[in-house]
Design a protein around this motif. Structure first.
Motif, PDB file in Angstrom:
ATOM      1  N   GLU A 170       0.823  -1.207   0.000  1.00  0.00           N
ATOM      2  CA  GLU A 170       0.000   0.000   0.000  1.00  0.00           C
ATOM      3  C   GLU A 170       0.858   1.257   0.000  1.00  0.00           C
ATOM      4  O   GLU A 170       0.557   2.241  -0.688  1.00  0.00           O
ATOM      5  CB  GLU A 170      -0.922  -0.017   1.223  1.00  0.00           C
ATOM      6  N   ALA A 171       1.938   1.229   0.778  1.00  0.00           N
ATOM      7  CA  ALA A 171       2.829   2.385   0.829  1.00  0.00           C
ATOM      8  C   ALA A 171       3.460   2.652  -0.535  1.00  0.00           C
ATOM      9  O   ALA A 171       3.602   3.813  -0.951  1.00  0.00           O
ATOM     10  CB  ALA A 171       3.920   2.155   1.876  1.00  0.00           C
ATOM     11  N   ALA A 191      10.765   8.639  -0.584  1.00  0.00           N
ATOM     12  CA  ALA A 191       9.943   7.542  -0.072  1.00  0.00           C
ATOM     13  C   ALA A 191       9.737   6.471  -1.130  1.00  0.00           C
ATOM     14  O   ALA A 191       9.838   5.264  -0.847  1.00  0.00           O
ATOM     15  CB  ALA A 191       8.602   8.082   0.417  1.00  0.00           C
ATOM     16  N   LEU A 192       9.464   6.886  -2.354  1.00  0.00           N
ATOM     17  CA  LEU A 192       9.255   5.923  -3.431  1.00  0.00           C
ATOM     18  C   LEU A 192      10.529   5.135  -3.711  1.00  0.00           C
ATOM     19  O   LEU A 192      10.484   3.906  -3.908  1.00  0.00           O
ATOM     20  CB  LEU A 192       8.792   6.651  -4.695  1.00  0.00           C
ATOM     21  N   LEU A 193      11.671   5.805  -3.696  1.00  0.00           N
ATOM     22  CA  LEU A 193      12.936   5.125  -3.949  1.00  0.00           C
ATOM     23  C   LEU A 193      13.222   4.073  -2.882  1.00  0.00           C
ATOM     24  O   LEU A 193      13.592   2.928  -3.201  1.00  0.00           O
ATOM     25  CB  LEU A 193      14.070   6.153  -4.002  1.00  0.00           C
ATOM     26  N   ASP A 194      13.060   4.434  -1.615  1.00  0.00           N
ATOM     27  CA  ASP A 194      13.311   3.471  -0.539  1.00  0.00           C
ATOM     28  C   ASP A 194      12.401   2.251  -0.652  1.00  0.00           C
ATOM     29  O   ASP A 194      12.841   1.108  -0.457  1.00  0.00           O
ATOM     30  CB  ASP A 194      13.100   4.151   0.820  1.00  0.00           C
ATOM     31  N   LEU A 195      11.142   2.473  -0.975  1.00  0.00           N
ATOM     32  CA  LEU A 195      10.195   1.359  -1.079  1.00  0.00           C
ATOM     33  C   LEU A 195      10.508   0.479  -2.285  1.00  0.00           C
ATOM     34  O   LEU A 195      10.426  -0.753  -2.200  1.00  0.00           O
ATOM     35  CB  LEU A 195       8.773   1.901  -1.167  1.00  0.00           C
ATOM     36  N   GLU A 196      10.859   1.079  -3.404  1.00  0.00           N
ATOM     37  CA  GLU A 196      11.190   0.284  -4.583  1.00  0.00           C
ATOM     38  C   GLU A 196      12.441  -0.553  -4.357  1.00  0.00           C
ATOM     39  O   GLU A 196      12.526  -1.704  -4.817  1.00  0.00           O
ATOM     40  CB  GLU A 196      11.367   1.197  -5.790  1.00  0.00           C
ATOM     41  N   LEU A 197      13.414  -0.004  -3.644  1.00  0.00           N
ATOM     42  CA  LEU A 197      14.623  -0.766  -3.359  1.00  0.00           C
ATOM     43  C   LEU A 197      14.332  -1.923  -2.404  1.00  0.00           C
ATOM     44  O   LEU A 197      14.860  -3.028  -2.571  1.00  0.00           O
ATOM     45  CB  LEU A 197      15.687   0.159  -2.760  1.00  0.00           C
ATOM     46  N   LYS A 198      13.490  -1.687  -1.413  1.00  0.00           N
ATOM     47  CA  LYS A 198      13.144  -2.760  -0.486  1.00  0.00           C
ATOM     48  C   LYS A 198      12.322  -3.853  -1.159  1.00  0.00           C
ATOM     49  O   LYS A 198      12.408  -5.024  -0.789  1.00  0.00           O
ATOM     50  CB  LYS A 198      12.374  -2.190   0.702  1.00  0.00           C
ATOM     51  N   THR A 208      13.609   6.282 -10.485  1.00  0.00           N
ATOM     52  CA  THR A 208      13.331   7.137  -9.330  1.00  0.00           C
ATOM     53  C   THR A 208      14.620   7.703  -8.748  1.00  0.00           C
ATOM     54  O   THR A 208      14.660   8.856  -8.301  1.00  0.00           O
ATOM     55  CB  THR A 208      12.568   6.344  -8.266  1.00  0.00           C
ATOM     56  N   ALA A 209      15.668   6.892  -8.720  1.00  0.00           N
ATOM     57  CA  ALA A 209      16.952   7.371  -8.198  1.00  0.00           C
ATOM     58  C   ALA A 209      17.497   8.520  -9.037  1.00  0.00           C
ATOM     59  O   ALA A 209      18.071   9.480  -8.507  1.00  0.00           O
ATOM     60  CB  ALA A 209      17.955   6.219  -8.156  1.00  0.00           C
ATOM     61  N   LYS A 210      17.300   8.445 -10.352  1.00  0.00           N
ATOM     62  CA  LYS A 210      17.746   9.544 -11.209  1.00  0.00           C
ATOM     63  C   LYS A 210      16.983  10.817 -10.908  1.00  0.00           C
ATOM     64  O   LYS A 210      17.564  11.910 -10.829  1.00  0.00           O
ATOM     65  CB  LYS A 210      17.559   9.143 -12.677  1.00  0.00           C
ATOM     66  N   ALA A 211      15.655  10.684 -10.700  1.00  0.00           N
ATOM     67  CA  ALA A 211      14.849  11.853 -10.338  1.00  0.00           C
ATOM     68  C   ALA A 211      15.259  12.395  -8.978  1.00  0.00           C
ATOM     69  O   ALA A 211      15.340  13.609  -8.775  1.00  0.00           O
ATOM     70  CB  ALA A 211      13.364  11.485 -10.346  1.00  0.00           C
ATOM     71  N   ALA A 212      15.528  11.511  -8.025  1.00  0.00           N
ATOM     72  CA  ALA A 212      15.934  11.943  -6.684  1.00  0.00           C
ATOM     73  C   ALA A 212      17.288  12.640  -6.721  1.00  0.00           C
ATOM     74  O   ALA A 212      17.526  13.601  -5.982  1.00  0.00           O
ATOM     75  CB  ALA A 212      15.986  10.738  -5.743  1.00  0.00           C
ATOM     76  N   GLU A 213      18.174  12.183  -7.590  1.00  0.00           N
ATOM     77  CA  GLU A 213      19.488  12.825  -7.704  1.00  0.00           C
ATOM     78  C   GLU A 213      19.349  14.234  -8.291  1.00  0.00           C
ATOM     79  O   GLU A 213      20.042  15.168  -7.870  1.00  0.00           O
ATOM     80  CB  GLU A 213      20.392  11.954  -8.580  1.00  0.00           C
ATOM     81  N   PHE A 420      18.024  -2.146   2.129  1.00  0.00           N
ATOM     82  CA  PHE A 420      18.823  -2.158   0.908  1.00  0.00           C
ATOM     83  C   PHE A 420      20.256  -1.718   1.201  1.00  0.00           C
ATOM     84  O   PHE A 420      20.494  -0.757   1.936  1.00  0.00           O
ATOM     85  CB  PHE A 420      18.187  -1.216  -0.122  1.00  0.00           C
ATOM     86  N   ASP A 421      21.206  -2.438   0.604  1.00  0.00           N
ATOM     87  CA  ASP A 421      22.633  -2.093   0.656  1.00  0.00           C
ATOM     88  C   ASP A 421      23.107  -1.866   2.094  1.00  0.00           C
ATOM     89  O   ASP A 421      23.778  -0.878   2.394  1.00  0.00           O
ATOM     90  CB  ASP A 421      22.904  -0.847  -0.195  1.00  0.00           C
TER      91      ASP A 421
END
Length: 485
Positions: A170-171, A191-198, A208-213, A420-421
């Motif tokens: 859901e998150a 938040a989206l990046l952390d959830l996708e990695l998990k 998402t990581a590219k957008a976050a960067e 993650f990592d």
């Protein structure tokens, strides 16, 4: 001062106009409705001014009568809004202070006076969360979704609730929707990046990581590491050999000195039938000073069906560039023991023992126990080494920086907490975990990549054999420590 001067100026102009008219008396005569009026210009002007003033008073009176009730209603509404915003402010202060009851009371007041504006719903949701009423908080956050101006805040509140409950599915949906609606919101991207990695959503995680960067939520180095590890995990799980090889090469390009990346690249190449190419990658890495049990394990896995003797000879090629390194000597000793080459094994282990200044390592003690039992069948000496191993510091291991769990091999996500990592190779890490209700110590990271030699069984248990004179002497483990130092 300026207003006084302006008033005096207007007064002077009025007086000058009156004097000008008085100096120029004129006569005015007109007929109107059967009446004849004869007067001077000054009197006529004064009469006109009086009529204008009377008209203004009458207009004001009519305006008050007609618009008075609406004005009174507006003023009453304004007072209510002021009281409502005052209650809203006090409610926010109560939330910040952790006073749940006061926050709920002020939320009710604000709700009654302000008729549910965006901030009122937010205050009510926060007050409900503060008092532990997650159901009511969810109801308020859901109601916020119906208003365009509060929908984004409602999504964030529901997202935080889903994260608190551990509902990552859901998150993930809420974070994806929030990032889609507000691409410039840094918290939504993070938040989206952390959830996708998990969740292991590697392709979307890279986007998402590219957008976050770009949003400066993560730095360039973190972005490159996320990109490299995502390629690495895809390569490890990819069944198609060509695709897996390309992904592994991308990962190694982004993480050139990351041991798991090199190991996985070599394994993928071996799976594609390019064994020698994979061996060269690991040999170059070892020569660059990246000697590691993970590299040795991958090197052994390239040719899983070779004999113990062939493996011992092949590992000499792996360690050729750094034969004096501790990891090289331990690895050669282990392959030599598996092949029954007792002399080279003893030479390597004694060289390691000579360089260790403190107590012998756990791995060294175990290998010495196997050597003593396999070469001479000396169970007493093997027992002494095993007793020394009980007091030895634990071997390095892959340890999660988030939960402290250990792993037998590196993975992108911790198998215990899913972070993650978070796995790092730690020297002498001793972590106590409660898995399945049983406390256990970290296992040794001793590489288990070597085939068992038919002449070297597992070390004997630390129990004296009946009738063994060496065992009956009860030699203290200090003899082993004295030999090492």
């Amino acid at each position: 001062m300026r207003s006084t001067l302006w008033f005096l100026l207007k007064l002077a102009i009025l007086i000058a106009a009156a004097i000008w008219i008085a100096d120029r008396p004129g006569h005015v005569s007109f007929d109107w409705l059967g009446w004849r009026v004869d007067t001077s210009v000054g009197v006529l002007l004064a009469a006109l001014l009086l009529l204008m003033a009377l008209a203004a008073v009458l207009y004001r009176l009519w305006h008050v009568i007609v618009r008075g009730p609406r004005r009174l209603s507006e003023r009453r509404g304004e007072r209510q809004r002021l009281k409502g915003y005052r209650a809203l402010t006090q409610g926010m202060v109560a939330v910040a202070a952790g006073d749940a009851e006061e926050a709920k009371r002020q939320a009710r007041i604000a709700h009654g006076l302000l008729k549910e504006p965006p901030l009122t719903l937010l205050l009510a949701a926060q007050a409900a969360q503060l008092s532990g009423d997650e159901t009511a908080a969810r109801r308020y956050f859901t109601a916020m979704l119906e208003r365009p101006e509060t929908a984004f805040l409602g999504m964030r509140g529901l997202l935080n609730q889903a994260l608190a409950k551990g509902d990552t599915g859901e998150a993930l949906k809420l974070a994806s929707k929030a990032h889609e609606e507000r691409p410039q919101a840094g918290w939504a991207a993070k938040a989206l990046l952390d959830l996708e990695l998990k969740q292991g959503e590697w392709i979307s995680a890279r986007r998402t990581a590219k957008a976050a960067e770009k949003l400066k939520v993560i730095d360039r180095e973190r972005y490159r590491r996320i990109e490299g590890i995502s390629y690495l995990e895809q390569a490890r799980l990819e069944a198609e050999a060509v695709r897996a090889t390309a992904l592994a090469r991308d990962a190694a390009r982004l993480l050139p000195d990351f041991v798991p990346a090199l190991a996985i690249e070599a394994r993928v190449l071996a799976r594609a039938g390019r064994e020698r190419e994979g061996e060269k990658i690991l040999e170059k890495a070892w020569n660059r000073g990246l000697g590691h049990p993970t590299i040795a394990s991958a090197y052994a896995a390239i040719r899983p069906n070779e004999s113990a003797l062939d493996r011992a000879r092949r590992f000499e090629k792996l360690t050729h560039g750094r034969p004096d390194a501790t990891e090289s000597r331990l690895t050669l000793a282990e392959t030599a023991i598996a092949a029954g080459l007792w002399g080279p094994a003893r030479s390597s282990l004694e060289a390691v023992a000579a360089t260790e200044r403190s107590a012998p390592s756990l791995r060294l003690c175990r290998l010495m126990a196997r050597l003593e039992e396999g070469e001479h069948g000396d169970l007493a000496a093997a027992r002494r080494w095993l007793m020394a191993a009980a007091d030895a510091p634990p071997d390095p291991a892959w340890v999660c920086n988030h939960c402290g769990a250990t792993a037998g091999d590196w993975t992108a996500r911790c198998g215990h907490c899913g972070e993650f990592d978070s796995l790092a190779w730690k020297e002498g890490a001793r972590v106590v975990l409660a898995l399945g209700g049983v406390a256990g110590e970290t296992r040794s990271s001793e590489a288990r990549f070597l085939p068992a030699s038919p002449t070297s069984a597992a070390p004997a248990p630390a129990v004296a054999a009946a009738g063994d004179p060496k065992a009956e002497t009860g030699a203290a483990p200090i003899d082993a420590a004295r030999l090492i130092t």
